[in-house]
Scaffold this active site. Structure first.
Site, PDB file in Angstrom:
ATOM      1  N   ASP A 327       0.855  -1.180   0.000  1.00  0.00           N
ATOM      2  CA  ASP A 327       0.000   0.000   0.000  1.00  0.00           C
ATOM      3  C   ASP A 327       0.900   1.241   0.000  1.00  0.00           C
ATOM      4  OD1 ASP A 327      -2.245   1.654   0.123  1.00  0.00           O
ATOM      5  OD2 ASP A 327      -3.262   0.384   1.588  1.00  0.00           O
ATOM      6  N   GLU A 533     -10.041   6.883   4.253  1.00  0.00           N
ATOM      7  CA  GLU A 533      -9.267   6.223   5.302  1.00  0.00           C
ATOM      8  C   GLU A 533      -8.669   7.219   6.292  1.00  0.00           C
ATOM      9  OE1 GLU A 533      -5.710   4.376   3.482  1.00  0.00           O
ATOM     10  OE2 GLU A 533      -6.381   5.362   1.663  1.00  0.00           O
TER      11      GLU A 533
END
Length: 646
Positions: A327, A533
């Site tokens: 990520d 997020e």
């Protein structure tokens, strides 16, 4: 000598004038024949031929993914960069056209092609509910809404429309390709077990069986896996209509303690395998090209350095043969604070089995660190070769070597009417009717189109950005109506009612205004502001003001339907008694007309909750099957209405 023999053999069977000419050039010594550039050769032979030509620097370059803003031609050539991405909201220009995107991607690609071996880079982007970074793209409902579209809570093996999510994948792929991009970081197959998590709307359901069903989006994005394909082999149909997909985030990202983003998932191996792992089996069986590793930990160990799960389970046990990607700055976040011991994080992450590292800015540090560790036998060369073979496998099989440059032939797919109609259909099927009338005998919905005067109110009624949510044009999302092209719920209502019906819009009216205007009924649209997020984590899950005040002022004075725009269930119990009808619309995207379609009876409500709707946050986490299960609306709940012609 081997290449010469191959050429003589192939000359007997090749019919293409172009290929015959190429072989004849080889025989006459006029050009160098490169096996890895020959599409007639088997995939394995091409990978092997290219690998033996590559230096360590070229191999490590393939393992690096950098942000587009630093991907200059000099950087691409000097470091042999294998991949480039757009971070959330990273665009070539505000409201950039398909042509501007194609020009940018091709400019970067041309630099890659000018290197010694001419290995094409692969460009990736977060197209998580349509091509959501791009102006004028079709924005589909977020996954939390799409999970609603299955048949019912008791029939996990059947989708009401088994082609819907697949069609969404197909449309998304076309729009991504319209901008010259061949790789989408989707789908998210997290199983969100606590709605306090700010990424819960990226999850299809709290139940893994629904998430498994929704992996049907993968063949939509990539194309149907050919019959008799080997287990775990990735597949992306060549050409310019499909993209490489990415199953994320491996594994357990939806199970963190209290739903805190990037936190620790405390669960047994048996629980991990039964809840969070099943959808990965489906994704891999459908040929998913890549898998992204989660920021989160499992029982205290960061997934980015978990060799047992990344290599031992995903690669060895599940036989996954695509590539594993980190990520965003995933290796930095192995430590707390981030980047505290970067060399150790590089060793742990690459050693765990991550093949491509999303750096995305400080790439020279990563390259220097990894090069040092390989040259000093800290990381074995076999690990580098495994990573590069996997990356090249995906690039070869999707045809990047044959057609590395994009053109504008797909530009008309961006925001096409056909895709907008599909999104509108998805909106209709993702709505859940939670209450309809103060009594069963007197339902409010469907609403009559012909009325003297109706009120539309609420912070989300005329706000396209709120309707789309996070991961839309920018990373965290935006408010307002000028961020992209679409239809707000207010405009959808105006489009739908009878021409004689007066529609009055007041975002937050007081009670006197409502009482004095003698409205036939009201539509109140409230909910959460956009988030993504980290910033989306919420410990209270309340609707912020003026939402509650609007409900009180309007629903206390006139019959009302409340439409909730949110990425998850929110606190609604205190207002339920005042509300005549209640609709969970989730984050429907650009096509708000789908909401009006159901409110006014052109289509019936069919959606069933794919998430439990709690009474109070004190009950969380609470999922279907739990011993303490006492929901406001249970998993699988959803009232239905019939189509009316009014």
């Amino acid at each position: 000598m081997e290449d010469q023999e191959d050429a003589n053999s192939n000359l007997k069977t090749i019919t293409s004038r172009h290929q015959v000419g190429r072989v004849q050039q080889l025989l006459s010594g006029e050009a160098q024949y490169l096996k890895y550039k020959d599409p007639q050769k088997p995939l394995g032979a091409r990978i092997k031929d290219l690998m033996k030509r590559m230096t360590l620097e070229e191999k490590i370059g393939q393992m690096v993914q950098i942000e587009r803003t630093v991907a200059t031609p000099d950087v691409m050539k000097k470091y042999f960069i294998g991949s480039v991405l757009s971070g959330g909201g990273s665009v070539p220009a505000p409201k950039a056209s398909a042509e501007a995107w194609v020009d940018m991607v091709n400019g970067i690609q041309k630099a890659s092609l000018s290197t010694r071996l001419g290995i094409p880079m692969i460009y990736g982007i977060d197209a998580v509910h349509g091509h959501n970074n791009v102006y004028n793209a079709t924005i589909f409902p977020h996954n939390v809404g799409l999970g609603v579209t299955r048949q019912c809570y008791c029939e996990f093996s059947v989708l009401k429309d088994p082609q819907l999510v697949k069609k969404i994948g197909e449309a998304t792929a076309l729009e991504v390709r319209a901008t010259g991009i061949p790789y989408a970081f989707a789908p998210c197959i997290a199983v969100c077990r606590d709605p306090r998590w700010g990424r819960c709307y990226e999850s299809y359901s709290e139940d893994h069986r629904i998430v498994q069903l929704m992996t049907e989006i993968i063949p939509g994005l990539q194309g149907e896996l050919p019959a008799n394909s080997k287990k775990g082999v990735p597949f992306v149909a060549p050409g310019n209509t499909k993209v490489a997909a990415c199953a994320k985030h491996f594994v357990g990202d939806g199970g963190t303690t209290k739903g805190i983003d990037e936190n620790n998932t405390v669960i047994s191996m048996n629980g991990l395998l039964n809840i969070h792992m099943p959808a990965y089996y489906n994704a891999i069986s459908k040929g998913v090209a890549t898998v992204m590793v989660s920021y989160s930990s499992w029982n205290g160990k960061r997934m980015h350095i978990n060799q047992d799960l990344v290599t031992g389970f995903l690669k060895n046990k599940m036989k996954f043969r695509g590539f594993v990607i980190s990520d965003w700055e995933g290796l930095d976040r192995v430590t707390s604070p981030p980047h505290a011991n970067y060399s150790s994080s590089v060793q742990g992450g690459v050693g765990a089995g991550i093949d491509m590292i999303m750096v995305p800015y400080n790439f020279t540090e990563f390259i220097d660190d990894l090069t040092y560790q390989v040259k000093n036998n800290i990381i074995p060369m076999s690990r580098i070769n495994d990573a590069v073979q996997r990356i090249l496998r995906v690039k070869f099989l999707m045809g990047l070597f044959e057609k590395p440059l994009a053109d504008l032939s797909m530009a008309n797919q961006l925001g096409s009417q056909e895709h907008r109609e599909l999104a509108r259909e998805a909106v209709r099927k993702s709505l859940v009717l939670l209450k309809n009338g103060k009594s069963y005998a007197k339902p409010l919905l469907p609403l009559p189109k012909k009325a003297t005067k109706i009120l539309v109110a609420g912070s989300h009624a005329d706000n396209l950005g709120y309707q789309c949510g996070g991961w839309t044009i920018s990373w965290q999302g935006l408010g307002g109506n000028d961020l992209t092209v679409g239809t707000t719920i207010l405009n959808a209502v105006k489009n739908t009612v009878d021409p004689t019906t007066q529609v009055v819009y007041n975002e937050n009216p007081d009670a006197n205004f409502v009482k004095s205007n003698k409205f036939s009924y009201a539509i109140v649209v409230i909910g959460e502001p956009p988030y993504a997020e980290m910033y989306g984590d919420s410990s209270n899950l309340t609707i912020s003001e003026p939402g509650p005040s609007t409900i009180t002022n309007v629903c206390g004075a006139v019959k009302c339907v409340v439409v909730v725009i949110s990425g998850r269930p929110v606190v609604i119990q205190p207002y339920l008694e005042k509300i005549d009808a209640l609709v969970a619309a989730w984050l429907p995207g650009t096509e708000g007309q789908g909401v009006a379609d159901n409110l006014f009876g052109d289509y019936g409500f069919t959606g069933k909750l794919a998430r439990t709707w709690f009474k109070t946050v004190n009950q969380l986490p609470m999922n279907v099957g739990d011993p303490h299960y006492d929901p406001l609306f249970p998993f699988g709940f959803g009232l239905t209405t019939k189509v009316t012609k009014n």
